[in-house]
Design an enzyme around this catalytic site. Structure first.
Site, PDB file in Angstrom:
ATOM      1  N   GLY A 193       0.800  -1.220   0.000  1.00 44.51           N
ATOM      2  CA  GLY A 193       0.000   0.000   0.000  1.00 44.51           C
ATOM      3  C   GLY A 193       0.830   1.266   0.000  1.00 44.51           C
ATOM      4  N   LEU A 244       0.462   3.662  -2.170  1.00 46.65           N
ATOM      5  CA  LEU A 244       0.894   3.517  -3.561  1.00 46.65           C
ATOM      6  C   LEU A 244       1.464   4.815  -4.125  1.00 46.65           C
ATOM      7  CD1 LEU A 244      -2.132   1.389  -4.864  1.00 46.65           C
ATOM      8  CD2 LEU A 244       0.005   0.600  -3.816  1.00 46.65           C
ATOM      9  N   HIS A 245       2.512   4.663  -4.931  1.00 48.80           N
ATOM     10  CA  HIS A 245       3.157   5.817  -5.587  1.00 48.80           C
ATOM     11  C   HIS A 245       3.394   5.483  -7.061  1.00 48.80           C
ATOM     12  CE1 HIS A 245       6.763   3.430  -5.194  1.00 48.80           C
ATOM     13  NE2 HIS A 245       6.618   3.372  -3.881  1.00 48.80           N
ATOM     14  N   GLY A 251       5.826   4.349  -8.610  1.00 45.20           N
ATOM     15  CA  GLY A 251       6.459   3.047  -8.841  1.00 45.20           C
ATOM     16  C   GLY A 251       5.393   1.956  -8.952  1.00 45.20           C
ATOM     17  N   HIS A 252       4.442   1.960  -8.000  1.00 42.29           N
ATOM     18  CA  HIS A 252       3.356   0.963  -8.047  1.00 42.29           C
ATOM     19  C   HIS A 252       2.497   1.175  -9.299  1.00 42.29           C
ATOM     20  CE1 HIS A 252       4.043   1.281  -3.556  1.00 42.29           C
ATOM     21  NE2 HIS A 252       4.221   0.004  -3.774  1.00 42.29           N
ATOM     22  N   GLN A 258      14.792  -8.976  -3.533  1.00 44.30           N
ATOM     23  CA  GLN A 258      13.466  -9.586  -3.401  1.00 44.30           C
ATOM     24  C   GLN A 258      13.051 -10.234  -4.723  1.00 44.30           C
ATOM     25  OE1 GLN A 258       9.873  -7.927  -1.282  1.00 44.30           O
ATOM     26  NE2 GLN A 258       9.415  -7.097  -3.297  1.00 44.30           N
ATOM     27  N   LYS A 276      11.693   6.074  -6.171  1.00 38.23           N
ATOM     28  CA  LYS A 276      10.408   6.239  -5.457  1.00 38.23           C
ATOM     29  C   LYS A 276      10.239   5.121  -4.441  1.00 38.23           C
ATOM     30  CE  LYS A 276       8.180   9.202  -8.493  1.00 38.23           C
ATOM     31  NZ  LYS A 276       7.288  10.331  -8.272  1.00 38.23           N
TER      32      LYS A 276
HETATM   33  O1  PAF Z   1       7.743  -5.198  -1.973  1.00 38.93           O
HETATM   34  C1  PAF Z   1       6.779  -5.199  -1.187  1.00 38.93           C
HETATM   35  O2  PAF Z   1       6.004  -4.244  -1.105  1.00 38.93           O
HETATM   36  C2  PAF Z   1       6.552  -6.410  -0.284  1.00 38.93           C
HETATM   37  O3  PAF Z   1       7.757  -6.971   0.098  1.00 38.93           O
HETATM   38  C3  PAF Z   1       5.636  -7.465  -0.918  1.00 38.93           C
HETATM   39  C4  PAF Z   1       6.224  -8.047  -2.180  1.00 38.93           C
HETATM   40  C5  PAF Z   1       4.274  -6.841  -1.234  1.00 38.93           C
HETATM   41  C6  PAF Z   1       5.408  -8.612   0.057  1.00 38.93           C
HETATM   42  O4  PAF Z   1       4.799  -8.174   1.235  1.00 38.93           O
END
Ligand code: PAF
Length: 280
Positions: free
Chosen positions: A31, A33-34, A36-37, A154, A185
Site C-alpha cells: 500500500g 501507492l506511488h 512506482g506501483h 526480493q 520512489k
Molecule cells: O515489496 C513489497 O512491497 C513487499 O515486500 C511485498 C512483495 C508486497 C510482500 O509483502
C-alpha cells in the site's frame, strides 16, 4: 473495482476469472501507492485481462525493531489510485485473516541469496516475504505478478522461489521509477524531512559515479566500491548500511566485474533506510 477482504471470497473470484479463460495479473504491494506501483499496475493492465492489487502490510517481514506499526497506510488514497488505473480488485485482508491464531508455516529461501545485502541487516525479512507471497499466489492464483527492480534482491529471491516450488506464476520485473532528481520512489521517502530529502539523492549520485568509473574501463570491484563509498560518505546525513558489488546470476561476491554485475546499496539518511541498485 471491488475491495475484497476475505480469503475465500478472493479465491472464488479468481477461480471464476480463470474458468472464463481470462488472464489474471497481480501486483503485490504493502500500500501507500506511488508512481512506482502505478507503473507496475500499468504493466499488469497491458498484459492481462483482469488485474488484482494486493494491499497488505505484512507483519512477518518486519523485524522487531522495524517500522511495522508506523509503516504508512492509506486505503482511501490507494483505492483512488487503483480506481484511476483501472484495477479490477483490491485484495486487502486483515493480519488475522492471513495469520490466524496457531499459524506456523513459513517459506524459507536459500541462505546463498539471503546471507547478503538486505538479508544481513534484516534477518527473517525474506522468509516473511516468501511466506506471504506463497499465500497470496495460492489465494489469487495469478498468471503474472509484477515487482519493482528497486527491491532487486526480493525480485531474485521470488523468481528462485517460484521456480523451486513450481508455483506457476510468471514473475515480471519492472524498472525503477525515480523522482526528477534521481531518488528511487519509495513509500519510505515520506519519512524524510526537507533536509534529508535533499541528502537522499546521494544514493543515485554515488551509483552513477561508480558507473562512470566502470564506463571508463575500471573492472576492479574494490576500486569501484571505494569510489561509491567515498561519495556516500561525503554526505553528512548519510550512514552506509552496505554497498555491495556482486555477480547477479550467482549472488557471489566478486573481485572483477562479471557479465551481470549488481551494485546494490542500503543507506540510512537520518533514521530512514533507503535502497538503490544498478545492474551493469
Ligand atoms: O515489496 C513489497 O512491497 C513487499 O515486500 C511485498 C512483495 C508486497 C510482500 O509483502
Amino acid at each position: 473495482m471491488k475491495i475484497i477482504r476475505n480469503i475465500e471470497e478472493m479465491k472464488i473470484i479468481s477461480k471464476e476469472i480463470k474458468s472464463k479463460g481470462m488472464s489474471l495479473g497481480m501486483v503485490p504491494t504493502m500500500g501507500f501507492l506511488h508512481e512506482g506501483h502505478k507503473s507496475l499496475i500499468k504493466c499488469a493492465k497491458e498484459n492481462n485481462d483482469i488485474v488484482t492489487v494486493s494491499i497488505f502490510v505484512n507483519p512477518t517481514q518486519f523485524g522487531p525493531d522495524e517500522d511495522y506499526e508506523s509503516y504508512p497506510r492509506d486505503l482511501e488514497h490507494d483505492s483512488k489510485i487503483c480506481q484511476m488505473e483501472g484495477v479490477d480488485y483490491i485484495f486487502h485482508p486483515e493480519p488475522d485473516e492471513m495469520y490466524p491464531d496457531g499459524y506456523s508455516t513459513f517459506v524459507i529461501p536459500g541462505e546463498k541469496m539471503t546471507n547478503i545485502l538486505c538479508g544481513i541487516t534484516r534477518p527473517g525479512h525474506f522468509r516473511g516475504v516468501c511466506t506471504v507471497l506463497t499465500k497470496l499466489f495460492s489465494i489469487i492464483n495469478p498468471d503474472n505478478a509484477y515487482f519493482g527492480e528497486k527491491d532487486i534482491q526480493q525480485l531474485a529471491i521470488v523468481r528462485r522461489m517460484v521456480k523451486d516450488l513450481n508455483l506457476g506464476v510468471n514473475i515480471n520485473g519492472c524498472p525503477i521509477i525515480r523522482e526528477e532528481d534521481g531518488l528511487a520512489k519509495s513509500s519510505r521517502n515520506t519519512y524524510l524531512n526537507e533536509e534529508e530529502r535533499k541528502a537522499a539523492i546521494i544514493l543515485r549520485k554515488s551509483i552513477l559515479k561508480g558507473k562512470e568509473f566502470m564506463d571508463n574501463g575500471e573492472k576492479n570491484v574494490e576500486k569501484i566500491r571505494k569510489v561509491i563509498v567515498d561519495s556516500i560518505n561525503s554526505e553528512p546525513l548519510a550512514k552506509i548500511d552496505y554497498v555491495e558489488i556482486i555477480d547477479f546470476d550467482t549472488f557471489d561476491r566478486i573481485e572483477k566485474l562479471s557479465k551481470n554485475t549488481l551494485i546494490a546499496m542500503a543507506v540510512y539518511i537520518g533514521k530512514t533506510r533507503l535502497i538503490d541498485n544498478l545492474i551493469y
